[in-house]
Design a protein around this motif. Structure first.
Motif, short mmCIF file in Angstrom:
data_model
loop_
_atom_site.label_atom_id
_atom_site.label_comp_id
_atom_site.label_asym_id
_atom_site.label_seq_id
_atom_site.Cartn_x
_atom_site.Cartn_y
_atom_site.Cartn_z
N MET A 1 0.81 -1.22 0.00
CA MET A 1 0.00 0.00 0.00
C MET A 1 0.85 1.27 0.00
O MET A 1 0.31 2.37 0.07
CB MET A 1 -0.93 -0.01 1.22
CG MET A 1 -1.84 -1.23 1.30
SD MET A 1 -2.98 -1.34 -0.08
CE MET A 1 -4.26 -0.24 0.47
N GLU A 2 2.16 1.11 -0.05
CA GLU A 2 3.03 2.28 -0.17
C GLU A 2 2.64 3.07 -1.42
O GLU A 2 2.40 2.50 -2.47
CB GLU A 2 4.50 1.86 -0.27
CG GLU A 2 5.09 1.31 1.01
CD GLU A 2 5.53 2.40 1.98
OE1 GLU A 2 5.32 3.59 1.68
OE2 GLU A 2 6.09 2.04 3.04
N GLY A 3 2.59 4.39 -1.29
CA GLY A 3 2.22 5.23 -2.42
C GLY A 3 0.72 5.43 -2.57
O GLY A 3 0.28 6.09 -3.51
N THR A 4 -0.07 4.84 -1.67
CA THR A 4 -1.52 5.02 -1.69
C THR A 4 -1.94 5.68 -0.38
O THR A 4 -1.10 6.01 0.47
CB THR A 4 -2.26 3.67 -1.82
OG1 THR A 4 -2.18 2.96 -0.56
CG2 THR A 4 -1.64 2.81 -2.91
N GLN A 5 -3.23 5.84 -0.20
CA GLN A 5 -3.76 6.38 1.05
C GLN A 5 -4.11 5.26 2.03
O GLN A 5 -4.83 5.48 3.01
CB GLN A 5 -5.00 7.24 0.77
CG GLN A 5 -4.70 8.49 -0.05
CD GLN A 5 -3.73 9.41 0.68
OE1 GLN A 5 -3.98 9.86 1.79
NE2 GLN A 5 -2.59 9.70 0.03
#
Length: 369
Positions: A268-272
């Protein structure tokens, strides 16, 4: 007894003893896989091919050096997490020299299987090769086994562990883990069977806030089965016919679940979304969970307002470590029945008695401490 008779008797005994010493030091292994196929090996497998990196975790629960029995894997590091993979590399550097084969999530290649030269090829139930492909592999002298921790884990995990134990000669360790897992599950079932309270409504949102779309949800089976086992009512089960699907926000608000659970992880890195699991500290995990539940529509749910919102590492779903998920869900969904369940203690036990590479850091968290 005549000298001739005595000589003949001694000769017979000598031949018997010689035969014992000349016999192979192993017996043929015959075991059924979760697809009902009989799998036969002449001896313990020493070069296993797997099509899912999570099977490395399964082997780690029963074998002190799981990498030593592998010839190839798909190098799908995201399925176990980059920090976990780093820990495997540190302890078992040979993992970087394993050949790469097709992932259960990718396109299958018979050629890659043959090139890895395994003495056993293990595939996932949900994406197993076709009968023609299995026949090609077996005609090349490579036995094939099908296991499952994902499609029907409550039905197939025990048999999958039992097969892995049999083919690697780790039957005793496999049975020990199977007993631990089954004893915990039976305790949960027994308490729920004696209870007549209404089941709390549960919303579990996999990969929450990865996109702006709301909201991913389990349907029938798979993760939904875990929610039911833990005493909850999955709000997605009534409207999603498959294993997973999407709920619209209006339905979620109308259902107004009693318990909300988001899953996340390093993917989920780079997401909210939620950042949780090995490699993340508590401040990061808590702040990203707060961000997930602050979204319009989610923030107003009863579960969030009343402090029954939680975060769970997605790597523990569809995982050989699912007993941690089961216990965690039970303690969140029915704290009145399962306040004595301590998943942290179970993780400590697994680390001390089973896992070749310990599970570390924060893998589950409550929005309100």
């Amino acid at each position: 007894m005549s000298i001739f008779s005595l000589s003949r008797s001694i000769g017979a005994v000598a031949l018997m003893i010689a035969g014992l010493f000349a016999a192979p030091a192993f017996a043929e292994i015959a075991v059924n896989d979760v697809a009902g196929r009989e799998v036969r090996l002449e001896e313990r497998a020493k070069r296993i091919l797997i099509d899912d990196g999570r099977y490395l975790i399964a082997l780690s629960l029963i074998h002190p050096d799981p990498v030593s029995v592998l010839s190839a894997w798909p190098k799908d590091i995201h399925r176990i997490g980059p920090d976990t993979y780093k820990r495997y590399v540190e302890k078992f550097p040979a993992i970087e020299n394993l050949k790469q084969t097709s992932s259960s999530a990718g396109n299958f290649s018979v050629e890659q299987v043959l090139a890895a030269e395994p003495d056993l090829a293990i595939f996932s139930l949900q994406s197993q090769p076709s009968e023609v492909e299995i026949d090609q592999i077996e005609r090349a002298g490579i036995p094939v086994a099908i296991i499952d921790f994902f499609n029907h884990p409550l039905e197939n995990s025990e048999n999958s562990f039992r097969l892995l134990g049999a083919v690697t000669g780790r039957e005793e360790q496999a049975e020990a883990f199977i007993k631990l897992r089954s004893d915990r599950i039976e305790m949960i079932k027994e308490r729920l069977a004696a209870d007549s309270a209404a089941r709390p409504k549960v919303m579990l949102e996999p990969h929450a806030a990865r996109t702006e779309e709301c909201c991913a949800s389990p349907g029938k089976g798979n993760i939904g089965d875990y929610i039911a086992l833990a005493g909850g009512e999955n709000i997605g089960a009534d409207v999603i016919q498959g294993i997973t699907g999407v709920l619209n926000l209006e339905y979620v608000i109308e259902s107004d679940p009693d318990v909300y659970i988001a899953t996340g992880g390093p993917h989920m890195e780079g997401t909210q979304g939620l950042l949780i699991g090995p490699g993340y500290d508590e401040a990061t995990v808590r702040s990203t969970l707060e961000r997930v539940v602050a979204r319009p529509g989610i923030s107003g749910l009863k579960a969030v307002r009343e402090g029954r919102a939680y975060g769970l590492a997605h790597q523990l779903l569809n995982s050989p470590l699912d007993i941690l998920t089961i216990e965690t869900l039970a303690s969140w969904i029915r704290p009145d029945l399962f306040s004595d369940i301590k998943p942290e203690e179970t993780m400590k036990l697994l680390n001390e008695q089973f896992l070749a590479v310990p599970l570390v850091d924060i893998n589950w968290i409550a929005l309100k401490p």
